[in-house]
Design a protein around this motif. Sequence first.
Motif, short mmCIF file in Angstrom:
data_model
loop_
_atom_site.label_atom_id
_atom_site.label_comp_id
_atom_site.label_asym_id
_atom_site.label_seq_id
_atom_site.Cartn_x
_atom_site.Cartn_y
_atom_site.Cartn_z
N THR A 12 0.87 -1.19 0.00
CA THR A 12 0.00 0.00 0.00
C THR A 12 0.90 1.24 0.00
O THR A 12 2.08 1.17 0.36
N THR A 38 0.71 3.66 2.02
CA THR A 38 1.10 3.95 3.41
C THR A 38 2.33 3.13 3.80
O THR A 38 3.29 3.64 4.39
N ASP A 60 -6.74 -0.68 4.25
CA ASP A 60 -5.40 -0.46 4.78
C ASP A 60 -5.35 -0.89 6.25
O ASP A 60 -6.10 -0.35 7.07
N THR A 73 -7.91 1.16 0.11
CA THR A 73 -6.72 1.56 -0.64
C THR A 73 -6.45 0.53 -1.72
O THR A 73 -6.92 -0.60 -1.62
#
Length: 391
Positions: free
Chosen positions: A34, A36, A70, A77
Motif C-alpha cells: 500500500t 502507506t 489499509d 486503498t
Amino acid sequence: MPSAALPPPVDAWATVSRAARPVLRELLVNGPRTRTDLARLLGLSTGSLTRLTKPLTASGLVVEGATVHDPANGRPTRPLDVVAADHHFLGVKLTADRLYAVVTDLRARITAETTEPLEAPTPDAVSAQIARVRDRLTTAGTPPAAAGITLGGTARPTADSTTAPRFDAPFLGWRDVELRDRLTRGTGVPCVVENDVTALAHAQRWFGAARGLTDFALLTVGAGIGYALVQHGRMVPAGAADLSAFSHHVLDPGGPMCTEGHRGCLASYLSTHSVLAAAAHGLRRPVTLDEVAALARAGDPVCRNVLGPAAWALGAALATVANLCLIKDFVVAGEGLVLLDGAQRSMQAGIADRRHRDPDSLRVTLLSPHFGEWARGAAVAAIRAFVLRED
Ligand SMILES: [Zn+2]
C-alpha cells in the motif's frame, strides 16, 4: 489490472527517476505494497510518495491492485505492484563446453529452461547459438526484453560505463573479447555480460537465499573456487589476483598439492580437478563427480577419504572468512556441492576447527548444485542492469 495491452518496453525503465527507483525496487523484490506501507518503509511523506509513483502508474510500469482496507488506518486503498509476469528476461550461463539458459519473469521466477553443449567455443558461434536458444525458449511466451550472459571470466577495466567491457575467459580460451555489443547484435535484445560468481551473488541478494541481508559471502565450488563478499549492502570489488589468492589460500600446509604446487590450499581440496585426480589415483581409473559422490555414499573408502577432507576444507574456509570479515551468513553454490551430500559432518568439523567458541553461529545455505541457479543469476543480471538500474 488485466495485461491485454503490450507491456511497456524495457527502455521505459530507463525513464524512472533516481528518486523513484527505491519504490520500484521495493515492489519488485518484496511484492505489492500500500502507499502507506511504501511511505513508511522508504521514510517518505505520503505526498512525496504520491508524487514519485504518479509517473510510474502513468507509464504502466506500476499498477494498482484491487481495493483492500489499509491495516494501518482501515481506509480503502489499492496496493501498488509491478506486473511481473508480463516481462521476460533471458539468462545464459556459459561453462567450458555447455550453455545453461533460463527465461524468468520480472521477479526472477523461471518460466522456461534448457541446456545444451556449446557447438563451437568461439564468441561468434556462441552468440549465434544463444540467439537460437532465445527463439526456442520463447515460442510459448512473450520474447525476452533483455538478456544476461555470465561466464567464468573477468572484465578488463573500461574508461566509462558506456564502453563495452572486454573479457578474459580462460575456460573458453577467450582473451580480450568484446561480448556485450556482439551479443546485443546477435540476439536483437539489450544484453549485459558479467562474471558468473558476481552475478550469482547479486541474484541471491535480490531474489535468493541472501534476500534482505546487507552482509554475506558467496563461495562457489567447481572447476574453480569462487568468492564474493557483500558488506553494507555493496559487493566488495575483487580482481583476478584477489580471487586467485582466495582460491589458493592455504588451510593446511600438510594438505594435498594443487596444480600450482601449493600444499593444502582451498583449490587443492575442493576444485573439481583436485577431487577427480585424487579419486582417480585411489581407484586407478578415471571418474566423474557424480560417480565419486555415489561411491562415497555407498561407503567406498577411497572416495570417502577424498570427500571428507574436501568438506572439511569448505568448512574451514567458511570459518576463516567469518573470522576475518566478521560476517555470519554464507551461501555456497556450484557443481562441487554434489560431493557434500553425506559429508556435512566433515564441513561442520572444518568450521569448528577454525571457529572455536561459537561454531554454530554461522548460517550456511547450500544452493542446488545444478547450473539452473547460475542461469537464473544471469537473468537477474539483466533485471539489475535494465530494470533495477543499480547505481
Ligand atoms: Zn593452490
